[in-house]
Design an enzyme around this catalytic site. Structure first.
Site, short mmCIF file in Angstrom:
data_model
loop_
_atom_site.label_atom_id
_atom_site.label_comp_id
_atom_site.label_asym_id
_atom_site.label_seq_id
_atom_site.Cartn_x
_atom_site.Cartn_y
_atom_site.Cartn_z
N ASP A 1 0.87 -1.19 0.00
CA ASP A 1 0.00 0.00 0.00
C ASP A 1 0.91 1.23 0.00
O ASP A 1 2.13 1.12 0.05
CB ASP A 1 -0.91 -0.02 1.24
N SER A 2 0.28 2.40 0.04
CA SER A 2 1.07 3.64 0.10
C SER A 2 1.68 3.86 1.48
O SER A 2 2.65 4.60 1.62
CB SER A 2 0.18 4.84 -0.24
N CYS B 1 -4.49 -1.81 -1.46
CA CYS B 1 -4.67 -0.38 -1.74
C CYS B 1 -5.85 -0.23 -2.70
O CYS B 1 -5.82 -0.78 -3.82
CB CYS B 1 -3.39 0.16 -2.39
N GLU C 1 -2.07 9.21 8.62
CA GLU C 1 -0.61 8.99 8.61
C GLU C 1 0.11 9.90 9.60
O GLU C 1 1.18 9.56 10.09
CB GLU C 1 -0.04 9.18 7.19
N CYS D 1 -10.96 2.78 0.96
CA CYS D 1 -9.51 2.99 1.04
C CYS D 1 -9.08 2.20 2.27
O CYS D 1 -9.73 2.27 3.32
CB CYS D 1 -9.22 4.47 1.19
N HIS E 1 -6.87 2.63 4.35
CA HIS E 1 -6.54 3.42 5.55
C HIS E 1 -7.77 3.61 6.45
O HIS E 1 -7.64 3.79 7.66
CB HIS E 1 -6.04 4.82 5.16
#
Ligand code: DGL
Length: 239
Positions: free
Chosen positions: A7-8, A70, A140, A170, A172
């Site tokens: 993922d990012s 992701c 984040e 998403c 996250h």
């Protein structure tokens, strides 16, 4: 079996957690591209470039299957990546859509990144779609419990309107599950849970978890330790 997950940033750890919980006898190698995040507002060319490099890295480290943890990469590049690489690749979108259809869920809305909404990948499955560009930077930077974050949640919920289900489109966003649940009675759908339900991986080894991030910081180390509760090795790796 060695499972590569990426993922990012820390979002994909919500998927990794589900996999570790449901298939604990595997080796997991994770890549979080914190140097390049957020992905949700990047161009398709940038996303392709990041995904190619990460998958090549995970394969070079012995991954036998790749999980794209992701929503942004899944909704924009899944078919292309599956054709490009000679290894099983699983995305988060297909199992989520399958879960919705199999369970005949109705009145479903979605929160996702701008690039996921733009891809139209969930069109036809969901009624209302809202892009939530504020969420990933807040998550984040460890601001999940801030007023700023609650305000963003309230405003996106107002934009979405009444839905019986909300897909957290998403990876996250499950990290905001508690905050979102404070302000809505809608049932929240975690894509990691859908992936874990349908994935076909062996579960016959010994648990080993190695995490790589393209940029490490003290904050990231703390975030990771709050999310993953098995032991793991963590490294910085710039691709
Ligand atoms: N967690 C990712 C997703 O599911 C990427 C979010 C981002 O970096 O913007 O879309």
């Amino acid at each position: 079996m060695k499972v590569g997950v990426f993922d990012s940033g820390i979002g994909g750890l919500t998927v990794l957690n589900r996999l570790i919980n449901d298939y604990p006898n595997n080796e997991y190698i994770y890549f979080g591209d914190t140097f390049n995040l957020p992905y949700g507002t990047k161009s398709l060319d940038d996303l392709r470039n990041y995904a190619d490099k990460i998958i090549e890295f995970l394969i070079s480290e012995g991954a036998e299957i790749i999980v794209i943890a992701c929503g942004t990469i899944s909704s924009n590049l899944y078919e292309e990546l599956r054709e490009k690489f000679d290894i099983p690749i699983i995305d988060v979108l297909t199992p989520t859509v399958r879960y919705i259809k199999e369970n005949n869920l109705d009145n479903v809305g979605i929160f996702a990144t701008p690039m996921t909404i733009k891809s139209g990948a969930f069109d036809g499955v969901v009624g209302s779609s809202i892009s939530c560009p504020l969420f990933v930077p807040l998550i984040e930077s460890g601001k999940i419990n801030s007023k700023e974050c609650s305000d963003a949640v309230i405003s996106y919920l107002n934009e979405l309107g009444d839905c019986e289900y909300i897909i957290l489109g998403c990876t996250h966003y499950p990290l905001l599950m508690d905050v979102i649940s404070k302000y809505t009675n809608s049932k929240l759908i975690d894509m990691g849970q859908c992936v874990s339900k349908y994935i076909n991986i062996k579960n016959n080894g010994k648990l080993n978890v190695v995490l790589h991030f393209s940029l490490l910081s003290d904050e990231l180390l703390e975030n990771v330790s709050n999310i993953i509760d098995v032991s793991y090795e963590i490294n910085e790796k710039r691709l």
